[in-house]
Scaffold this motif. Structure first.
Motif, PDB file in Angstrom:
ATOM      1  N   MET A 153     -10.267  29.318  45.003  1.00 39.62           N
ATOM      2  CA  MET A 153     -10.351  30.411  44.059  1.00 39.62           C
ATOM      3  C   MET A 153     -10.929  29.892  42.744  1.00 39.62           C
ATOM      4  SD  MET A 153      -7.032  32.249  42.509  1.00 39.62           S
ATOM      5  CE  MET A 153      -6.706  31.793  40.850  1.00 39.62           C
ATOM      6  N   PRO A 154     -12.025  30.445  42.298  1.00 32.97           N
ATOM      7  CA  PRO A 154     -12.601  30.004  41.027  1.00 32.97           C
ATOM      8  C   PRO A 154     -11.712  30.406  39.842  1.00 32.97           C
ATOM      9  CG  PRO A 154     -14.038  31.594  42.135  1.00 32.97           C
ATOM     10  CD  PRO A 154     -12.829  31.422  42.971  1.00 32.97           C
ATOM     11  N   TRP A 155     -11.820  29.672  38.772  1.00 37.12           N
ATOM     12  CA  TRP A 155     -11.032  29.932  37.570  1.00 37.12           C
ATOM     13  C   TRP A 155     -11.972  30.451  36.486  1.00 37.12           C
ATOM     14  CZ3 TRP A 155     -10.890  25.310  40.310  1.00 37.12           C
ATOM     15  CH2 TRP A 155      -9.757  25.127  41.105  1.00 37.12           C
ATOM     16  N   TYR A 156     -11.507  31.416  35.704  1.00 33.52           N
ATOM     17  CA  TYR A 156     -12.324  31.999  34.655  1.00 33.52           C
ATOM     18  C   TYR A 156     -11.461  32.771  33.653  1.00 33.52           C
ATOM     19  CZ  TYR A 156     -11.654  36.028  37.660  1.00 33.52           C
ATOM     20  OH  TYR A 156     -11.079  37.008  38.421  1.00 33.52           O
ATOM     21  N   ASN A 157     -12.058  33.139  32.517  1.00 32.47           N
ATOM     22  CA  ASN A 157     -11.401  33.952  31.481  1.00 32.47           C
ATOM     23  C   ASN A 157     -10.010  33.472  31.112  1.00 32.47           C
ATOM     24  OD1 ASN A 157     -13.632  35.638  31.380  1.00 32.47           O
ATOM     25  ND2 ASN A 157     -12.800  37.083  32.846  1.00 32.47           N
ATOM     26  N   GLY A 158      -9.890  32.205  30.805  1.00 29.60           N
ATOM     27  CA  GLY A 158      -8.593  31.670  30.395  1.00 29.60           C
ATOM     28  C   GLY A 158      -7.671  31.351  31.556  1.00 29.60           C
ATOM     29  N   ASP A 159      -8.106  31.638  32.766  1.00 24.93           N
ATOM     30  CA  ASP A 159      -7.339  31.292  33.956  1.00 24.93           C
ATOM     31  C   ASP A 159      -7.767  29.884  34.342  1.00 24.93           C
ATOM     32  OD1 ASP A 159      -5.837  31.394  36.319  1.00 24.93           O
ATOM     33  OD2 ASP A 159      -7.526  32.203  37.451  1.00 24.93           O
ATOM     34  N   TYR A 160      -6.808  28.989  34.474  1.00 24.99           N
ATOM     35  CA  TYR A 160      -7.137  27.609  34.800  1.00 24.99           C
ATOM     36  C   TYR A 160      -6.013  27.014  35.623  1.00 24.99           C
ATOM     37  CZ  TYR A 160      -4.338  27.300  30.565  1.00 24.99           C
ATOM     38  OH  TYR A 160      -3.359  27.469  29.637  1.00 24.99           O
ATOM     39  N   PRO A 161      -6.275  25.896  36.284  1.00 29.79           N
ATOM     40  CA  PRO A 161      -5.240  25.266  37.099  1.00 29.79           C
ATOM     41  C   PRO A 161      -4.023  24.881  36.241  1.00 29.79           C
ATOM     42  CG  PRO A 161      -7.375  24.323  37.600  1.00 29.79           C
ATOM     43  CD  PRO A 161      -7.562  25.193  36.402  1.00 29.79           C
ATOM     44  N   PRO A 162      -2.821  25.015  36.770  1.00 19.97           N
ATOM     45  CA  PRO A 162      -1.611  24.671  36.016  1.00 19.97           C
ATOM     46  C   PRO A 162      -1.609  23.237  35.484  1.00 19.97           C
ATOM     47  CG  PRO A 162      -1.021  25.844  38.010  1.00 19.97           C
ATOM     48  CD  PRO A 162      -2.505  25.570  38.087  1.00 19.97           C
ATOM     49  N   SER A 163      -2.239  22.316  36.173  1.00 18.29           N
ATOM     50  CA  SER A 163      -2.258  20.928  35.711  1.00 18.29           C
ATOM     51  C   SER A 163      -3.108  20.742  34.451  1.00 18.29           C
ATOM     52  CB  SER A 163      -2.767  20.001  36.819  1.00 18.29           C
ATOM     53  OG  SER A 163      -4.071  20.361  37.201  1.00 18.29           O
ATOM     54  N   TYR A 164      -3.868  21.749  34.062  1.00 21.04           N
ATOM     55  CA  TYR A 164      -4.669  21.686  32.841  1.00 21.04           C
ATOM     56  C   TYR A 164      -3.897  22.222  31.633  1.00 21.04           C
ATOM     57  CZ  TYR A 164      -8.913  21.082  35.737  1.00 21.04           C
ATOM     58  OH  TYR A 164      -9.878  20.636  36.618  1.00 21.04           O
ATOM     59  N   LYS A 165      -2.711  22.752  31.863  1.00 15.88           N
ATOM     60  CA  LYS A 165      -1.941  23.454  30.838  1.00 15.88           C
ATOM     61  C   LYS A 165      -1.782  22.676  29.529  1.00 15.88           C
ATOM     62  CE  LYS A 165       2.640  25.364  30.012  1.00 15.88           C
ATOM     63  NZ  LYS A 165       3.982  25.518  30.565  1.00 15.88           N
ATOM     64  N   ASN A 166      -1.478  21.406  29.591  1.00 18.43           N
ATOM     65  CA  ASN A 166      -1.196  20.628  28.389  1.00 18.43           C
ATOM     66  C   ASN A 166      -2.404  19.867  27.842  1.00 18.43           C
ATOM     67  OD1 ASN A 166       1.542  21.391  28.275  1.00 18.43           O
ATOM     68  ND2 ASN A 166       2.021  19.913  29.870  1.00 18.43           N
ATOM     69  N   GLN A 167      -3.571  20.184  28.344  1.00 18.29           N
ATOM     70  CA  GLN A 167      -4.787  19.529  27.869  1.00 18.29           C
ATOM     71  C   GLN A 167      -5.304  20.255  26.619  1.00 18.29           C
ATOM     72  OE1 GLN A 167      -5.962  16.676  29.225  1.00 18.29           O
ATOM     73  NE2 GLN A 167      -4.165  16.841  30.534  1.00 18.29           N
ATOM     74  N   PRO A 168      -5.991  19.541  25.731  1.00 13.89           N
ATOM     75  CA  PRO A 168      -6.616  20.225  24.592  1.00 13.89           C
ATOM     76  C   PRO A 168      -7.587  21.291  25.097  1.00 13.89           C
ATOM     77  CG  PRO A 168      -6.686  17.850  24.308  1.00 13.89           C
ATOM     78  CD  PRO A 168      -6.206  18.099  25.705  1.00 13.89           C
ATOM     79  N   LYS A 169      -7.753  22.343  24.310  1.00 12.39           N
ATOM     80  CA  LYS A 169      -8.562  23.491  24.726  1.00 12.39           C
ATOM     81  C   LYS A 169      -9.968  23.091  25.175  1.00 12.39           C
ATOM     82  CE  LYS A 169     -10.209  27.993  23.323  1.00 12.39           C
ATOM     83  NZ  LYS A 169     -10.278  29.000  22.289  1.00 12.39           N
ATOM     84  N   LYS A 170     -10.642  22.227  24.407  1.00 14.50           N
ATOM     85  CA  LYS A 170     -12.026  21.887  24.760  1.00 14.50           C
ATOM     86  C   LYS A 170     -12.091  21.123  26.082  1.00 14.50           C
ATOM     87  CE  LYS A 170     -12.550  17.625  22.081  1.00 14.50           C
ATOM     88  NZ  LYS A 170     -13.343  16.962  21.052  1.00 14.50           N
ATOM     89  N   ILE A 171     -11.124  20.263  26.339  1.00 10.28           N
ATOM     90  CA  ILE A 171     -11.097  19.537  27.617  1.00 10.28           C
ATOM     91  C   ILE A 171     -10.762  20.507  28.750  1.00 10.28           C
ATOM     92  CG2 ILE A 171      -9.857  17.802  28.983  1.00 10.28           C
ATOM     93  CD1 ILE A 171      -9.772  16.064  26.491  1.00 10.28           C
ATOM     94  N   ARG A 172      -9.802  21.375  28.515  1.00  7.83           N
ATOM     95  CA  ARG A 172      -9.405  22.361  29.537  1.00  7.83           C
ATOM     96  C   ARG A 172     -10.583  23.252  29.916  1.00  7.83           C
ATOM     97  NH1 ARG A 172      -4.876  24.481  27.183  1.00  7.83           N
ATOM     98  NH2 ARG A 172      -6.093  26.033  26.081  1.00  7.83           N
ATOM     99  N   GLU A 173     -11.334  23.727  28.930  1.00  9.25           N
ATOM    100  CA  GLU A 173     -12.475  24.603  29.213  1.00  9.25           C
ATOM    101  C   GLU A 173     -13.582  23.870  29.963  1.00  9.25           C
ATOM    102  OE1 GLU A 173     -13.464  26.252  25.401  1.00  9.25           O
ATOM    103  OE2 GLU A 173     -11.859  27.743  25.520  1.00  9.25           O
ATOM    104  N   LYS A 174     -13.886  22.645  29.532  1.00  8.34           N
ATOM    105  CA  LYS A 174     -14.926  21.860  30.210  1.00  8.34           C
ATOM    106  C   LYS A 174     -14.482  21.497  31.625  1.00  8.34           C
ATOM    107  CE  LYS A 174     -18.910  19.737  30.047  1.00  8.34           C
ATOM    108  NZ  LYS A 174     -20.136  20.518  29.933  1.00  8.34           N
ATOM    109  N   ALA A 175     -13.226  21.120  31.776  1.00  7.05           N
ATOM    110  CA  ALA A 175     -12.696  20.763  33.099  1.00  7.05           C
ATOM    111  C   ALA A 175     -12.754  21.958  34.045  1.00  7.05           C
ATOM    112  CB  ALA A 175     -11.266  20.259  32.971  1.00  7.05           C
ATOM    113  N   THR A 176     -12.449  23.142  33.536  1.00  7.03           N
ATOM    114  CA  THR A 176     -12.504  24.350  34.352  1.00  7.03           C
ATOM    115  C   THR A 176     -13.938  24.634  34.788  1.00  7.03           C
ATOM    116  OG1 THR A 176     -10.563  25.245  33.221  1.00  7.03           O
ATOM    117  CG2 THR A 176     -11.932  26.810  34.417  1.00  7.03           C
TER     118      THR A 176
END
Length: 62
Positions: free
Chosen positions: A1-24
């Motif tokens: 399932m692709p992730w988008y619009n602020g939806d991201y894998p739970p393991s990304y939860k505590n990452q800084p926003k810029k890393i979380r967005e790039k990782a997604t």
């Protein structure tokens, strides 16, 4: 399932926003090619961290 619009894998939860967005972004591309969510999540986070580490290094070299 692709992730988008602020939806991201739970393991990304505590990452800084810029890393979380790039990782997604990276994870979605990996998911398209492999179809493996676990691999996509791990690769996305690893490559996002690497991307920003390289960016930081490039700025310090200037």
């Amino acid at each position: 399932m692709p992730w988008y619009n602020g939806d991201y894998p739970p393991s990304y939860k505590n990452q800084p926003k810029k890393i979380r967005e790039k990782a997604t972004e990276i994870a979605n591309e990996v998911l398209k090619t492999t179809g493996n969510e676990g691999e996509a999540i791990a690769t996305g986070l690893k490559q996002a961290r690497k991307h920003f580490a390289n960016e930081k290094k490039a700025k310090s070299d200037d």
